[in-house]
Scaffold this motif. Structure first.
Motif, PDB file in Angstrom:
ATOM      1  N   ARG A   1       0.687  -1.251  -0.085  1.00 50.08           N
ATOM      2  CA  ARG A   1       0.070   0.082   0.008  1.00 50.08           C
ATOM      3  C   ARG A   1       0.720   1.243   0.000  1.00 50.08           C
ATOM      4  NH1 ARG A   1      -5.095  -1.821  -0.581  1.00 50.08           N
ATOM      5  NH2 ARG A   1      -4.760  -0.335  -2.315  1.00 50.08           N
TER       6      ARG A   1
ATOM      7  N   ASN B   1       0.167   7.098   1.649  1.00 53.68           N
ATOM      8  CA  ASN B   1      -0.567   8.457   1.350  1.00 53.68           C
ATOM      9  C   ASN B   1      -0.488   8.870   0.127  1.00 53.68           C
ATOM     10  OD1 ASN B   1       2.054   9.203   3.139  1.00 53.68           O
ATOM     11  ND2 ASN B   1       1.489  10.710   1.753  1.00 53.68           N
TER      12      ASN B   1
ATOM     13  N   GLY C   1     -13.120  -1.376   3.758  1.00 52.23           N
ATOM     14  CA  GLY C   1     -12.274  -1.323   2.667  1.00 52.23           C
ATOM     15  C   GLY C   1     -12.720  -2.139   1.539  1.00 52.23           C
TER      16      GLY C   1
ATOM     17  N   ASP D   1     -12.255  -0.605  -2.098  1.00 53.19           N
ATOM     18  CA  ASP D   1     -10.929  -0.560  -2.356  1.00 53.19           C
ATOM     19  C   ASP D   1     -10.380  -1.819  -2.625  1.00 53.19           C
ATOM     20  OD1 ASP D   1     -10.979   2.045  -1.818  1.00 53.19           O
ATOM     21  OD2 ASP D   1     -10.683   1.952   0.302  1.00 53.19           O
TER      22      ASP D   1
ATOM     23  N   TRP E   1      -7.190  -8.459   1.739  1.00 54.37           N
ATOM     24  CA  TRP E   1      -6.199  -7.390   2.487  1.00 54.37           C
ATOM     25  C   TRP E   1      -5.712  -8.131   3.696  1.00 54.37           C
ATOM     26  CZ3 TRP E   1      -8.292  -1.848   3.258  1.00 54.37           C
ATOM     27  CH2 TRP E   1      -8.266  -0.990   1.720  1.00 54.37           C
TER      28      TRP E   1
ATOM     29  N   GLU F   1      -3.567  -4.105   7.322  1.00 47.87           N
ATOM     30  CA  GLU F   1      -4.035  -3.333   6.166  1.00 47.87           C
ATOM     31  C   GLU F   1      -5.226  -2.759   6.413  1.00 47.87           C
ATOM     32  OE1 GLU F   1      -3.422  -5.826   2.733  1.00 47.87           O
ATOM     33  OE2 GLU F   1      -3.803  -3.833   1.166  1.00 47.87           O
TER      34      GLU F   1
ATOM     35  N   TYR G   1      -5.734   1.194   6.705  1.00 44.34           N
ATOM     36  CA  TYR G   1      -6.207   1.752   5.420  1.00 44.34           C
ATOM     37  C   TYR G   1      -7.739   1.938   5.404  1.00 44.34           C
ATOM     38  CZ  TYR G   1      -1.314   1.770   4.040  1.00 44.34           C
ATOM     39  OH  TYR G   1      -0.056   2.223   4.230  1.00 44.34           O
TER      40      TYR G   1
ATOM     41  N   LEU H   1      -8.873   3.817  -3.215  1.00 43.86           N
ATOM     42  CA  LEU H   1      -7.657   3.719  -2.824  1.00 43.86           C
ATOM     43  C   LEU H   1      -6.627   3.533  -3.766  1.00 43.86           C
ATOM     44  CD1 LEU H   1      -6.340   4.395  -0.029  1.00 43.86           C
ATOM     45  CD2 LEU H   1      -6.618   2.487   0.632  1.00 43.86           C
TER      46      LEU H   1
ATOM     47  N   ARG I   1      -8.018   9.297   5.898  1.00 49.69           N
ATOM     48  CA  ARG I   1      -9.392   9.263   5.259  1.00 49.69           C
ATOM     49  C   ARG I   1     -10.482   9.272   6.055  1.00 49.69           C
ATOM     50  NH1 ARG I   1     -10.826   4.976   0.706  1.00 49.69           N
ATOM     51  NH2 ARG I   1      -9.609   3.454   2.150  1.00 49.69           N
TER      52      ARG I   1
END
Lengths: 704, 161
Positions: free
Chosen positions: A195, A198, A361, A364, A385, A389, A393, A437, A488
């Motif tokens: 990932r 940012n 998530g 994403d 994921w 993660e 995220y 993302l 986020r």
């Protein structure tokens, strides 16, 4: 002239988008709403069975499919039953009418002579040999709904109102393949994404050898800009590589959130967009007394029990995606934009995941799989994921500061109410105010969306439930929409409703105490709404509420109330707890009015879940920042355990003539505030910052 | 050079050949043997979604290397029962509608089975304590505890009858 069609039916008027008769004895009902663990598909089947006059066992519900099912946007906001359910009800009523008209034609009789029993057409009570399936060849369901089909009277509903068992539970209980995580596609390979920390971070160096050594099996790297993924046939190798890559890929331009930023008060000095709603400022109001208090809540994670998963394959110029997200059509639109494809060349199927409670998530992970699939045509890709993660995220629900200012009359009742809010956005769903993302890591990333929040017409985001339902002559909301957040932020169960109801319902208790009145009596004295009064009175009776119970004894009781979005279900909650160094919940009582109840046990299940999750938020949860998101597993982000869950008693006020309303979110605010009020009662000291940690309890006691 | 590992799953002898002897038992169950009931929740032995019985004891298997279970007897949720012959726990979970999303259930059923094997008449507190090894995020806790109490009562009645 028929009444206007229910919204989703108006948007998807062709009846074959809602109902099909695929084979003798079987009915398929299609819905844009998806199963998120809330039991909605079973409820939809109950609604359809009643309107079609068939046994529920004949009904199969298909949902969330851009090829077949209607487009109903997102499954969110406790709106599935209220809006999606009524659409199915009307579509089925129209279908039933078309079949009766066709049967009358075939039988040479009047429609009024006919009825339907479990799908079979009866004439004056006798079977005619005709049924939905003998007639279905001659009934064209590609026509548009008219709304002309008479919906069943409430008194004639049979399945609706019963606790029909959930269709999906046996498979899950017997360990069958029930979730997207269990899907197998021929030739599928596993993938993990390295990932981007940012927006704007760029890959420095990739130590491929170190990652391959950690994998202990064959892996392949796929890269597009700063989107880097690891692929392989063996999930063990791919997972190990994904873990190792965190330490063997370096990034430039990292922006890591700091401990200062994790606290809600950090929001007070940030750039904002000002939004004002409600009555003009009171200015120099004639009121004698003014009361002011400030409440805060930190960032929360959805913390779904399973990390997100997505599958995709790009073959013959067509992209097929499987996802557990809340809106397959909005995801399709966002994918089309990201991948520069026509929406018509993308198919998105919903497959169940674990409970999501909002925008986690899921979208994403699906986008990750799609991005990789575009680079590996013909190859089925499964992205799952990692636990860390998901925690790091997934979009967080924003921290909020809520300041309440009340002007009071001589009797200590509020005559003017201002709720002032500092909060980042509650909506960065892809396509509705945010980006996927993975898209941000691709070359030529999409721009940051302009500052926005959920429109008031949809219940608002940070402003949701910021206005008290009570009879107060002047009310206003000042919303400072913080435009830059350290992480986020997006939708979690109830959005701003939990912090807003926590603030205003704690404040109402403080005002009651100031006026020397019992909290239940005080609430009743400022509300004329009959349904509001009914849930407050009901829960007080259930809990055998006693006015004037002494405070500061270490044991306490608290009450709170809300009507979700001030226009959906009503709920009031009483909590009993004790406090020493920590808070121990003993019992919770809840009375709820959600209009006509489709499935009582399903409603109670959702209410219980909302109460327990809210209790977990209030007692335990805050996402910590320390050179990045420091809440990355179940030890650094603990949630309520089995041994910490209180006993819960729930009663439904089944107002059968009222519109059925969703209940997934209604208890979040009242539970939080009832806990806050009970803690105050137990301690004789008020804590206005969430979560109610041991440090805050000790600080409150020292202050007394 | 692949290595061979022999053990039993739900009463059947299995033999798997793997290049990586560190492969977690969970991945062997799901990806080699096609038993999808045991779920991946964290890969950190924290959440309990992957709970299985190893020689009768409840153990999280998401990081347990396959070499560690060679020669042992594994029971997964599929081994408890099926739709035709449900285990009393499974029947009680259906009767009590003891779930929301249901992702955590397989691990919880296994933890409950291990508890009832040891303690046929657990108190509510003992059930809750045993299930603290598992996380439920949806808030179905009370239903789950009720279902375990109900299954225990049915199993006791069956044992004495």
């Amino acid at each position: 002239m028929n009444a206007p069609l229910p919204g989703p039916l108006n948007d998807n008027p062709n009846l074959n988008r809602w109902v099909a008769f695929p084979s003798p004895g079987k009915v398929t009902v299609l819905t844009g709403r998806v199963e998120l663990g809330q039991g909605v598909l079973t409820a939809m089947a109950q609604i359809a069975a009643d309107e079609l006059d068939i046994a529920i066992e004949r009904v199969t519900v298909r949902s969330g499919d851009t090829e077949k099912a209607p487009n109903e946007g997102y499954t969110a906001g406790s709106q599935s039953i209220q809006f999606g359910g009524i659409a199915i009800r009307q579509a089925c009523a129209d279908v039933r009418t078309l079949f009766l008209e066709q049967a009358a034609k075939v039988l040479g009789c009047k429609v009024d002579d006919l009825s339907i029993r479990d799908g079979r057409i009866h004439r004056n009570g006798t079977s005619t040999g005709q049924d939905y399936w003998t007639l279905s060849g001659a009934v064209d369901l590609t026509v548009k709904a008219t709304g002309g089909g008479a919906r069943k009277r409430v008194a004639d509903l049979k399945s609706v109102g019963t606790s029909n068992a959930r269709f999906d539970l046996p498979g899950k209980i017997f360990g069958e393949s029930a979730f997207i995580h269990d899907m197998q596609i021929d030739g599928m390979v596993h993938a993990r994404v390295v990932r981007q920390p940012n927006r704007g971070a760029t890959i420095g160096a990739i130590d491929e050898n170190a990652i391959r050594r950690a994998a202990k099996g064959p892996i392949e790297f796929v890269r597009n800009g700063n989107f880097l993924a690891i692929l392989g046939a063996d999930e063990t190798a791919v997972e190990a590589a994904g873990v190792a890559a965190v330490n063997h890929v370096t990034w430039r331009n990292i922006e890591a959130p700091t401990p200062t930023q994790q606290e809600a008060n950090w929001l007070l000095q940030r750039p904002v967009v000002e939004r004002v709603f409600g009555a003009p400022d009171a200015g120099n109001a004639q009121s004698k007394e003014r009361y002011e208090a400030t409440y805060t809540r930190g960032y929360l994670a959805h913390a779904s029990i399973s990390p997100s998963c997505g599958l995709a394959i790009y073959r013959d110029s067509k992209l097929t995606v499987w996802t557990h997200c809340q809106g397959v059509y909005p995801l399709r639109a966002a994918l089309a934009k990201t991948l520069k494809l026509e929406p018509s060349s993308i198919v998105v199927h919903h497959v169940q995941g674990s409970g999501c409670y909002g925008h986690n998530g899921a979208d994403d992970a699906a986008a990750d799989a799609a991005i990789i699939a575009m680079q590996k045509p013909g190859q089925a890709i499964r992205v799952r994921w990692r636990r860390e993660e998901e925690f790091i995220y997934e979009p967080k629900t924003p921290a909020m500061v809520v300041k309440v200012r009340a002007l009071l009359d001589d009797a200590g009742k509020p005559v003017d109410w201002t709720q002032e809010i500092w909060s980042p956005t509650h909506n960065q769903r892809p396509g509705a105010g945010g980006n996927l993302l993975g898209a941000i890591a691709l070359p030529d990333p999409p721009p940051e969306p302009p500052p926005n929040d959920v429109p008031e017409a949809n219940g608002g985001g940070a402003t949701r439930n910021a206005e008290p339902l009570y009879d107060i002559p002047a009310k206003r909301i000042l919303h400072h929409l913080v435009t830059e957040a350290p992480v986020r932020t997006s939708a979690l169960r109830g959005l701003g409703a939990m912090p807003n109801v926590f603030a205003l319902e704690c404040c109402i208790d403080e005002l009651a105490e100031r006026a020397g009145q019992d909290p239940v009596q005080y609430r009743l004295s400022i509300t004329g709404d009959v349904r509001a009064r009914a849930v407050i009175e009901k829960v007080a009776a259930m809990a055998k509420w006693q006015a004037g119970a002494p405070g500061g004894t270490g044991t306490g009781r608290g009450i709170a109330f809300a009507r979700y979005k001030n226009r959906a279900a009503y709920s009031s909650v009483v909590v009993e707890l004790s406090v020493d160094e920590e808070i121990r919940l003993h019992r919770v009582w809840c009375a709820t009015d959600a209009g006509l109840v489709i499935n009582p046990d399903g409603v109670i299940n959702q209410l219980e879940g909302g109460i327990i999750q809210s209790a977990s938020w209030v007692l335990k949860e805050q996402v910590r920042f320390d050179n990045g998101v420091a809440s990355f597993d179940w030890e650094t982000y603990p949630v309520l355990k089995f041994s910490e869950v209180p006993e819960i008693e729930i009663e439904l006020i089944n107002t059968k003539d009222e519109v059925p309303l969703g209940v997934g979110e209604v208890t979040a605010g009242p539970t939080a505030a009832a806990i806050g009020n009970a803690v105050s009662h137990a301690l004789g000291a008020r804590i206005r910052d969430l979560p109610l940690t041991r440090e805050r309890i000790m600080a409150a006691l020292l202050k007394e | 050079m692949p290595k061979k590992f022999d053990f039993s799953v739900n009463g059947k002898a299995v033999s798997v050949s793997l290049d990586n002897e560190e492969t977690p038992l969970l991945n062997v169950l799901r990806n080699e043997l096609g038993l999808m009931g045991t779920r991946f929740g964290c890969g950190l032995e924290q959440c309990g979604c992957c709970m299985v019985l190893v020689d009768g004891a409840p153990e999280k298997c998401c990081t347990k290397p396959v070499w560690n279970v060679a020669g042992k007897q594994i029971i997964t949720v599929e081994g408890l029962g099926n739709a035709a012959r449900p285990h009393p726990l499974q029947q009680a979970f259906i009767d009590e509608q003891a779930a929301q999303c249901g992702f955590c259930l397989a691990g919880i059923l296994i933890s409950a089975k291990a508890l009832l094997d040891k303690n046929p008449e657990p108190s509510r507190a003992e059930i809750a304590q045993a299930l603290d090894a598992n996380i439920c995020r949806c808030g179905s806790h009370n239903r789950i505890i009720r279902a375990v109490e109900k299954a225990a009562a049915i199993m006791r009645a069956g044992a004495s009858g």
